[in-house]
Write an enzyme that holds these catalytic residues in place. Structure first.
Site, PDB file in Angstrom:
ATOM      1  N   ASP A 130     -33.883 -28.903 -43.189  1.00 49.30           N
ATOM      2  CA  ASP A 130     -34.483 -30.219 -42.952  1.00 49.30           C
ATOM      3  C   ASP A 130     -34.748 -30.399 -41.457  1.00 49.30           C
ATOM      4  OD1 ASP A 130     -34.614 -33.105 -42.287  1.00 49.30           O
ATOM      5  OD2 ASP A 130     -34.362 -33.335 -44.445  1.00 49.30           O
ATOM      6  N   ASP A 189     -33.275 -33.648 -39.797  1.00 44.75           N
ATOM      7  CA  ASP A 189     -31.808 -33.584 -39.603  1.00 44.75           C
ATOM      8  C   ASP A 189     -31.451 -32.637 -38.468  1.00 44.75           C
ATOM      9  OD1 ASP A 189     -31.079 -35.410 -41.497  1.00 44.75           O
ATOM     10  OD2 ASP A 189     -30.677 -33.930 -43.078  1.00 44.75           O
TER      11      ASP A 189
HETATM   12  N1  URA Z   1     -39.185 -31.068 -44.879  1.00 42.77           N
HETATM   13  C1  URA Z   1     -38.294 -30.363 -44.147  1.00 42.77           C
HETATM   14  O1  URA Z   1     -37.781 -30.846 -43.142  1.00 42.77           O
HETATM   15  N2  URA Z   1     -38.001 -29.112 -44.535  1.00 42.77           N
HETATM   16  C2  URA Z   1     -38.540 -28.512 -45.630  1.00 42.77           C
HETATM   17  O2  URA Z   1     -38.237 -27.357 -45.918  1.00 42.77           O
HETATM   18  C3  URA Z   1     -39.459 -29.269 -46.386  1.00 42.77           C
HETATM   19  C4  URA Z   1     -39.774 -30.551 -45.992  1.00 42.77           C
END
Ligand code: URA
Length: 209
Positions: free
Chosen positions: A200, A203
C-alpha cells in the site's frame, strides 16, 4: 489514441527496485517516491513546446528558448499522490497544485468525490494527475473524469507502478490522456493489490501500516 510511456531510465528503475523491498522504511520510501516523481517529471515534460525570445546578456542581445503555451498544474489523488508532489515541483516550481480526494461507496463501489480544490485557471493549464499506483484504475479514471467535468481537457496521468488491468481501463475510458508509467507490473491479486507491486503506497509513504 494516447501515448503510453514506460520510463526505462536506469535511475528510475533502480529506485523503483528499492521501494519494492519490504524492509525499506517510510523515510527512505517517501524520499525515493519523491526522487522517482522528479525524474519521471523530467522525462514526461520532454515534449513541452518552446518559443524563441530575445534577451540581453551582459554582453549582447541574443535569442533564447523559453517554455511556450499552457502553464502547468499538478493534481495528486489523495492520499498517496501527495508523495509525488514535491518531486514534481522540484522540476516545475511554477506549477500550481490542485487536490482530488475520492472514496469508494461501500454499496455501489463507485468512487465518490469528497474533496476537490483546483487552481482557478485549471482549465487553461496542462494538468498532470499523479498517483503512485494504477491498480484497477477506478480512482484515477474517476478523478480524470471529474477534472473533465470541470472543463479541464489537457490532462496527462503519471504513476510509478501500473497493472495491465488499470492501464487498459484508462485507455478505454480516456483515450486522449497520455500515460507515464515507471514500471509495468504483472497483474492484480484478489485483494486489488498490484503484483509484485510494493504494497500500500499511502501506508508506506505516511507510515500508517
Ligand atoms: N494501491 C496501492 O497502494 N497498492 C496497490 O498494490 C494497489 C493499489
Amino acid at each position: 489514441m494516447s501515448k503510453v510511456m514506460i520510463m526505462d531510465h536506469p535511475l528510475i528503475q533502480h529506485k523503483i527496485g528499492l521501494i519494492r523491498k519490504i524492509d525499506t522504511g517510510s523515510k527512505d520510501f517517501r524520499q525515493m517516491i519523491s526522487e522517482i516523481a522528479m525524474l519521471m517529471c523530467y522525462e514526461a515534460t520532454r515534449d513541452l513546446k518552446l518559443q524563441d525570445v530575445e534577451i540581453t546578456t551582459p554582453i549582447c542581445t541574443t535569442t533564447v528558448k523559453e517554455l511556450q503555451g499552457k502553464k502547468l498544474a499538478i493534481v495528486p489523488i489523495l492520499r498517496a499522490g501527495l508523495g509525488m508532489v514535491d518531486g514534481m515541483l522540484t522540476m516545475i516550481p511554477a506549477a500550481k497544485v490542485g487536490h482530488i480526494g475520492l472514496y469508494r461507496d461501500p454499496e455501489t463501489l463507485n468512487p465518490v468525490e469528497y474533496y476537490c480544490k483546483l487552481p482557478a485557471d485549471c482549465s487553461e493549464r496542462e494538468v498532470f494527475v499523479v498517483d503512485p499506483m494504477l491498480a484497477t484504475g477506478g480512482s484515477s479514471v474517476a478523478a480524470i473524469q471529474m477534472l473533465k467535468d470541470k472543463g479541464v481537457n489537457n490532462i496527462r496521468f503519471m504513476c510509478i507502478i501500473a497493472a495491465p488491468e488499470g492501464l487498459k481501463k484508462m485507455q478505454e475510458v480516456h483515450p486522449d490522456v497520455d500515460v507515464y508509467i515507471g514500471a509495468m507490473d504483472d497483474h492484480l491479486n484478489d485483494h486489488g493489490y498490484i503484483v509484485p507491486g510494493l504494497g500500500d503506497a499511502g501506508d508506506r509513504i505516511f507510515g500508517t501500516k
